[in-house]
Write a protein that holds these residues in place. Sequence first.
Motif: not given
Length: 125
Positions: A110-125
């Motif tokens: 809630d302290e952040y005013d602007y947000w990006g769209q996101g990028t997916l990180v998938t880590v396989s075991s």
Amino acid sequence: VQLQASGGGLVQAGDSLRLSCAASGFAFSRFGMGWFRQAPGKEREFVAAISRSGGSTSYVDSVKGRFTISRDNARNTVYLQMNSLKPEDTAVYYCAADSPRLMSIAITADEYDYWGQGTLVTVSS
């Protein structure tokens, strides 16, 4: 205002990735920046933040020693270097710009005013 995150992908446990977030439409150097992540079925959580000058940083305990946040104010870009990735790091990663009114590093969403769209990180075991 635009925040464009990139650099996500599918990697194996132990690998590294570097996320980038290119900012435009605002005075980038006047804003602290942060990275958050949201795993499937979980709430968005704070990952890392950096002050306007880049001189101060903060990390969630689970990534300390593995992730490094940095910024290049000349390129209006913030980075998240992620090393020794674990399956539990799998999430959509979001960059955000905090409020210029703040006097210290912001670690809550809630302290952040602007947000990006996101990028997916998938880590396989």
